[in-house]
Design a protein around this motif. Structure first.
Motif, PDB file in Angstrom:
ATOM      1  N   MET A   1      75.279 -31.567  23.255  1.00 57.06           N
ATOM      2  CA  MET A   1      74.790 -31.375  24.612  1.00 57.06           C
ATOM      3  C   MET A   1      75.975 -31.219  25.559  1.00 57.06           C
ATOM      4  SD  MET A   1      71.842 -31.334  23.744  1.00 57.06           S
ATOM      5  CE  MET A   1      71.352 -31.634  22.055  1.00 57.06           C
ATOM      6  N   ASN A   2      75.958 -30.147  26.338  1.00 59.85           N
ATOM      7  CA  ASN A   2      77.168 -29.770  27.043  1.00 59.85           C
ATOM      8  C   ASN A   2      76.749 -28.976  28.278  1.00 59.85           C
ATOM      9  OD1 ASN A   2      79.379 -28.072  27.791  1.00 59.85           O
ATOM     10  ND2 ASN A   2      80.316 -28.452  25.794  1.00 59.85           N
ATOM     11  N   ASP A   3      77.060 -29.509  29.469  1.00 62.50           N
ATOM     12  CA  ASP A   3      76.613 -28.804  30.680  1.00 62.50           C
ATOM     13  C   ASP A   3      77.694 -27.915  31.294  1.00 62.50           C
ATOM     14  OD1 ASP A   3      78.272 -30.631  31.818  1.00 62.50           O
ATOM     15  OD2 ASP A   3      76.764 -31.544  33.138  1.00 62.50           O
ATOM     16  N   GLN A   4      78.790 -27.677  30.561  1.00 63.32           N
ATOM     17  CA  GLN A   4      79.780 -26.715  31.062  1.00 63.32           C
ATOM     18  C   GLN A   4      79.141 -25.328  31.123  1.00 63.32           C
ATOM     19  OE1 GLN A   4      82.660 -28.608  27.970  1.00 63.32           O
ATOM     20  NE2 GLN A   4      83.817 -27.061  29.063  1.00 63.32           N
ATOM     21  N   PRO A   5      79.614 -24.477  32.016  1.00 61.97           N
ATOM     22  CA  PRO A   5      78.993 -23.146  32.129  1.00 61.97           C
ATOM     23  C   PRO A   5      79.397 -22.195  31.000  1.00 61.97           C
ATOM     24  CG  PRO A   5      80.801 -23.361  33.690  1.00 61.97           C
ATOM     25  CD  PRO A   5      80.653 -24.707  33.041  1.00 61.97           C
ATOM     26  N   ILE A   6      78.583 -21.174  30.815  1.00 59.37           N
ATOM     27  CA  ILE A   6      78.911 -20.047  29.941  1.00 59.37           C
ATOM     28  C   ILE A   6      79.536 -18.977  30.841  1.00 59.37           C
ATOM     29  CG2 ILE A   6      77.984 -18.265  28.401  1.00 59.37           C
ATOM     30  CD1 ILE A   6      75.575 -20.173  27.930  1.00 59.37           C
ATOM     31  N   GLY A   7      80.665 -18.424  30.425  1.00 59.86           N
ATOM     32  CA  GLY A   7      81.353 -17.430  31.247  1.00 59.86           C
ATOM     33  C   GLY A   7      81.024 -16.004  30.831  1.00 59.86           C
ATOM     34  N   PHE A   8      80.855 -15.126  31.814  1.00 56.32           N
ATOM     35  CA  PHE A   8      80.591 -13.699  31.561  1.00 56.32           C
ATOM     36  C   PHE A   8      81.656 -12.878  32.281  1.00 56.32           C
ATOM     37  CE2 PHE A   8      76.315 -13.746  29.736  1.00 56.32           C
ATOM     38  CZ  PHE A   8      75.937 -15.052  30.005  1.00 56.32           C
ATOM     39  N   ILE A   9      82.238 -11.908  31.595  1.00 50.78           N
ATOM     40  CA  ILE A   9      83.175 -11.006  32.265  1.00 50.78           C
ATOM     41  C   ILE A   9      82.763  -9.552  32.041  1.00 50.78           C
ATOM     42  CG2 ILE A   9      85.189 -12.540  32.239  1.00 50.78           C
ATOM     43  CD1 ILE A   9      86.153 -11.253  29.700  1.00 50.78           C
ATOM     44  N   ASP A  10      83.004  -8.761  33.068  1.00 49.47           N
ATOM     45  CA  ASP A  10      82.711  -7.317  32.985  1.00 49.47           C
ATOM     46  C   ASP A  10      83.647  -6.582  33.929  1.00 49.47           C
ATOM     47  OD1 ASP A  10      81.289  -4.915  32.293  1.00 49.47           O
ATOM     48  OD2 ASP A  10      80.320  -5.024  34.252  1.00 49.47           O
ATOM     49  N   SER A  11      83.739  -5.287  33.708  1.00 52.03           N
ATOM     50  CA  SER A  11      84.565  -4.464  34.587  1.00 52.03           C
ATOM     51  C   SER A  11      83.977  -4.373  35.998  1.00 52.03           C
ATOM     52  CB  SER A  11      84.667  -3.051  34.008  1.00 52.03           C
ATOM     53  OG  SER A  11      83.377  -2.472  33.960  1.00 52.03           O
ATOM     54  N   GLY A  12      82.682  -4.716  36.137  1.00 52.84           N
ATOM     55  CA  GLY A  12      82.061  -4.608  37.461  1.00 52.84           C
ATOM     56  C   GLY A  12      80.738  -5.344  37.491  1.00 52.84           C
ATOM     57  N   VAL A  19      73.531 -11.185  32.177  1.00 54.87           N
ATOM     58  CA  VAL A  19      73.204 -12.440  32.846  1.00 54.87           C
ATOM     59  C   VAL A  19      71.704 -12.536  33.110  1.00 54.87           C
ATOM     60  CG1 VAL A  19      73.504 -13.754  34.990  1.00 54.87           C
ATOM     61  CG2 VAL A  19      75.483 -12.689  33.897  1.00 54.87           C
ATOM     62  N   LYS A  20      71.092 -11.428  33.460  1.00 58.06           N
ATOM     63  CA  LYS A  20      69.645 -11.440  33.724  1.00 58.06           C
ATOM     64  C   LYS A  20      68.887 -11.933  32.498  1.00 58.06           C
ATOM     65  CE  LYS A  20      65.809  -8.721  35.406  1.00 58.06           C
ATOM     66  NZ  LYS A  20      65.458  -7.786  36.465  1.00 58.06           N
ATOM     67  N   GLU A  21      69.259 -11.409  31.346  1.00 56.88           N
ATOM     68  CA  GLU A  21      68.617 -11.822  30.099  1.00 56.88           C
ATOM     69  C   GLU A  21      68.954 -13.287  29.791  1.00 56.88           C
ATOM     70  OE1 GLU A  21      66.493  -9.894  28.543  1.00 56.88           O
ATOM     71  OE2 GLU A  21      66.131 -11.306  26.896  1.00 56.88           O
ATOM     72  N   ALA A  22      70.172 -13.706  30.099  1.00 55.90           N
ATOM     73  CA  ALA A  22      70.566 -15.101  29.863  1.00 55.90           C
ATOM     74  C   ALA A  22      69.724 -16.051  30.716  1.00 55.90           C
ATOM     75  CB  ALA A  22      72.053 -15.284  30.177  1.00 55.90           C
ATOM     76  N   MET A  23      69.489 -15.666  31.980  1.00 56.81           N
ATOM     77  CA  MET A  23      68.681 -16.518  32.866  1.00 56.81           C
ATOM     78  C   MET A  23      67.258 -16.651  32.341  1.00 56.81           C
ATOM     79  SD  MET A  23      69.980 -15.249  36.597  1.00 56.81           S
ATOM     80  CE  MET A  23      71.310 -16.143  37.443  1.00 56.81           C
ATOM     81  N   LYS A  24      66.786 -15.586  31.689  1.00 53.45           N
ATOM     82  CA  LYS A  24      65.428 -15.595  31.141  1.00 53.45           C
ATOM     83  C   LYS A  24      65.367 -16.447  29.868  1.00 53.45           C
ATOM     84  CE  LYS A  24      62.470 -12.115  29.247  1.00 53.45           C
ATOM     85  NZ  LYS A  24      62.472 -10.696  28.901  1.00 53.45           N
ATOM     86  N   GLN A  25      66.282 -16.190  28.941  1.00 52.89           N
ATOM     87  CA  GLN A  25      66.218 -16.885  27.640  1.00 52.89           C
ATOM     88  C   GLN A  25      66.785 -18.295  27.668  1.00 52.89           C
ATOM     89  OE1 GLN A  25      67.370 -15.030  23.896  1.00 52.89           O
ATOM     90  NE2 GLN A  25      67.082 -12.987  24.707  1.00 52.89           N
ATOM     91  N   LYS A 230      67.498 -31.323  32.622  1.00 53.70           N
ATOM     92  CA  LYS A 230      66.136 -31.105  33.104  1.00 53.70           C
ATOM     93  C   LYS A 230      66.111 -30.260  34.383  1.00 53.70           C
ATOM     94  CE  LYS A 230      64.605 -33.582  29.709  1.00 53.70           C
ATOM     95  NZ  LYS A 230      64.482 -32.841  28.457  1.00 53.70           N
ATOM     96  N   LYS A 231      67.294 -29.961  34.899  1.00 54.72           N
ATOM     97  CA  LYS A 231      67.373 -29.092  36.076  1.00 54.72           C
ATOM     98  C   LYS A 231      67.454 -27.634  35.632  1.00 54.72           C
ATOM     99  CE  LYS A 231      71.268 -30.664  37.739  1.00 54.72           C
ATOM    100  NZ  LYS A 231      71.902 -31.837  37.150  1.00 54.72           N
ATOM    101  N   MET A 232      67.108 -26.731  36.529  1.00 54.46           N
ATOM    102  CA  MET A 232      67.381 -25.328  36.271  1.00 54.46           C
ATOM    103  C   MET A 232      68.896 -25.141  36.372  1.00 54.46           C
ATOM    104  SD  MET A 232      64.747 -23.508  35.647  1.00 54.46           S
ATOM    105  CE  MET A 232      65.078 -21.787  36.067  1.00 54.46           C
ATOM    106  N   GLY A 233      69.422 -24.231  35.582  1.00 48.22           N
ATOM    107  CA  GLY A 233      70.860 -23.991  35.617  1.00 48.22           C
ATOM    108  C   GLY A 233      71.308 -23.353  36.928  1.00 48.22           C
TER     109      GLY A 233
END
Lengths: 273, 273
Positions: A1-12, A19-25, A230-233
Motif C-alpha cells: 500500500m503506497n500513496d505516492q503518486p504515479i508520474g506521467f511524462i509527455d512531449s505536450g 491520464v484520463k484512462e488512469a483516472m477511470k481505471q 478511501k479518498k479519491m486520488g
C-alpha cells in the motif's frame, strides 16, 4: 500500500489521454503529469535530443517522489524506455508494448496500421514488436506530422483539422487494414475524425488506454497500489509551456472541473524550437 | 529473448484451462505443467499443507529451468503466492488478482459472486482484493466442494454433474449478481453448465484466462518472451496421479492431439488422500 503518486511524462498534452484512462481505471491513485509543451513536438527531433529531454522530465518527477513512471509519449518510449527502465529503481512503463499486444489480439486479417510521429515511425518500434509476436502480420506505418500541432493548438474540432486528417490518412485507405494503432498519445483527441476517415470497420487501438491496464497490473504485481486509500486520488499538472492553453485542453479532455497547471523550466528548455 | 519454458502448477487438471489460454495467446512459448492429481483436491486441506505441497511442485519445475511460474490454482495462490513470489528470483504469477481486476472492470451493478474451493473461500482472498479496489462492491462467496471431483473424474458431460451444479449454485440465484468469478481453475471445464445455472445475463470471469494476459505483459516487461522463436512452442505434462485419466482430460480440453503425460512422485506424495 503506497500513496505516492504515479508520474506521467509527455512531449505536450497528448499524455492526458493516458491520464484520463488512469483516472477511470484507478480512481484511488494520485497522479503527477508533466508536459514538455515548450519543446513539443518531439517527433521531428533527433533521437539523442529526445532521450535527453525525456531524462529531464523523468528527473523532475523523481524529485516529486513518484512510485512509478509512465512514459506517456510514443516518441520518447521508442528511443528512451529501455535506458530509463534499466537505470531507475521504480517500475517504468511505456506505451508501445501495450498497444502492440492489444492490436495483435484485435486483428483478424493480420493487417495492422500504425500512425505516429516521424520519430516513432522511423524507430519502427511498433513494426518490430508486432512482427516478434506474429511474423505473418503485415504492418503499414504512416507518419502524421500535422496531427500533434492540431491538438496542441486546440484545433481538434475545426474543419481544417478534419480536412488534414482525411488527406493524411488517404494512403492507408486501400491497405485493407482491420486494426489501426493510434501510435501517438495525442491522437485519441482526434479519434472521432480518425474513425470517420478510416471507416467504422477499422478497430482503433488507443495505446494509452491499453497502457493503464499494464499500470494496474504492475501496481498489483509490485504491491504498490493505493488500495486502502478511501479518498479519491489527486492530480497535479506541470507544463513547460503556456498554462492557459494547457488548462483549456486538460479541462475539456479530462472533464474533471477546473485545472490549474504550474509552469516549470527543465534543463535547457528551448522555447524557440 | 528466452526459450526456457513457463511452468504451471495445479492441484490436478484444473490448471489446464490456464494452459489452454496460454497456448492461444502465446503460441511461441514453451510450457511445462505439473498437476498434483494424487493429492487433489487441495480445497479442504489445511493451509500449511497446501503451502508445503505448492513448494514441492514449484521445486520440481524449478529443476526443469522454468523462466516464470504460474500458480494455476486458486487454493494454492490464496495461501502460498506471497511467500513463493518473495523467495524466487523468477516472476511468479497467481490467478486471484487477474480475476479480481477483470471482475471489477466487468461489473455494472457492483454485485460480484465468487465460487471456489473451501480453502479459497475461507481465505477470503477475492473478497479482500475486490473490496480494496472498490469498497462499495457487494461480494457473495460460495464454496462448491463437489465441482473439482466432477472434473477430475471426467464426468463434466454427465446429467449428475448438471444436477449438482444447479443445486450448488441455487443460493446465488437471488443475489442479483451481474458477474461471477470462476475462482477455481477447474471450473471453466464446467462453464456451459454454470452459465445455464446462473442465466445468460451473468458475466462469468475465467481467472485463468485473465492470468495469461498478466503473463503476456510480464514476459514483455521483464523482456523474457520467446519472441524470436519461429517454431510453435512445445508443452510437457507431469502428474502425480493416473496418466491415463490426465491424458484423456487434457486431450479433450486442449484439443491439440495426443498428449502423453509422465507420472512423477513429489515429496511425500500421499495417494490415500
Amino acid at each position: 500500500m503506497n500513496d505516492q503518486p504515479i508520474g506521467f511524462i509527455d512531449s505536450g498534452v497528448g499524455g492526458l489521454t493516458v491520464v484520463k484512462e488512469a483516472m477511470k481505471q484507478l480512481p484511488n491513485e494520485n497522479f503527477i503529469y508533466l508536459g514538455d509543451t515548450a519543446r513539443c513536438p518531439y517527433g521531428p527531433r533527433p533521437k539523442e535530443q529526445v532521450i535527453q529531454f525525456t531524462w529531464e522530465m523523468a528527473h523532475f518527477l523523481l524529485n516529486k517522489k513518484i512510485k512509478m513512471l509512465v512514459i506517456a509519449c510514443n516518441t520518447a518510449t521508442a528511443v528512451a524506455l529501455d535506458e530509463i527502465k534499466e537505470q531507475l529503481q521504480i517500475p517504468v512503463v511505456g506505451v508501445i508494448m501495450p498497444g502492440t499486444r492489444a492490436a495483435v489480439k484485435a486483428t483478424k486479417n493480420h493487417r495492422i496500421g500504425v500512425i505516429g510521429t516521424k520519430g516513432t515511425v522511423k524507430s519502427a518500434s511498433y513494426k518490430r514488436a508486432i512482427k516478434e509476436k506474429n511474423e505473418n502480420t503485415k504492418v503499414t506505418s504512416l507518419a502524421c506530422p500535422k496531427f500533434v500541432p492540431i491538438v496542441e493548438s486546440n484545433q481538434i474540432h475545426s474543419s481544417v483539422a478534419k480536412k488534414i486528417v482525411f488527406e493524411t490518412l488517404l494512403p492507408l485507405k486501400n491497405k485493407h487494414l482491420d486494426t489501426l494503432i493510434l501510435g501517438c498519445t495525442h491522437y485519441p483527441l482526434l479519434r472521432p475524425v480518425i474513425q470517420d476517415a478510416m471507416g467504422q470497420d477499422v478497430t482503433l487501438i488507443d495505446s494509452g488506454a491499453e497502457t493503464i491496464s499494464e499500470v494496474s497490473m504492475l501496481l498489483d504485481y509490485f504491491n504498490i497500489s493505493n488500495a486502502e486509500n478511501k479518498k479519491m486520488g489527486y492530480a497535479e499538472f506541470y507544463t513547460t509551456g503556456s498554462t492557459h492553453l494547457f488548462d483549456q485542453i486538460a479541462q475539456e479532455w479530462l472533464d474533471k472541473g477546473e485545472i490549474q497547471s504550474k509552469q516549470v523550466t527543465l534543463g535547457g528548455t528551448d522555447n524557440a524550437s
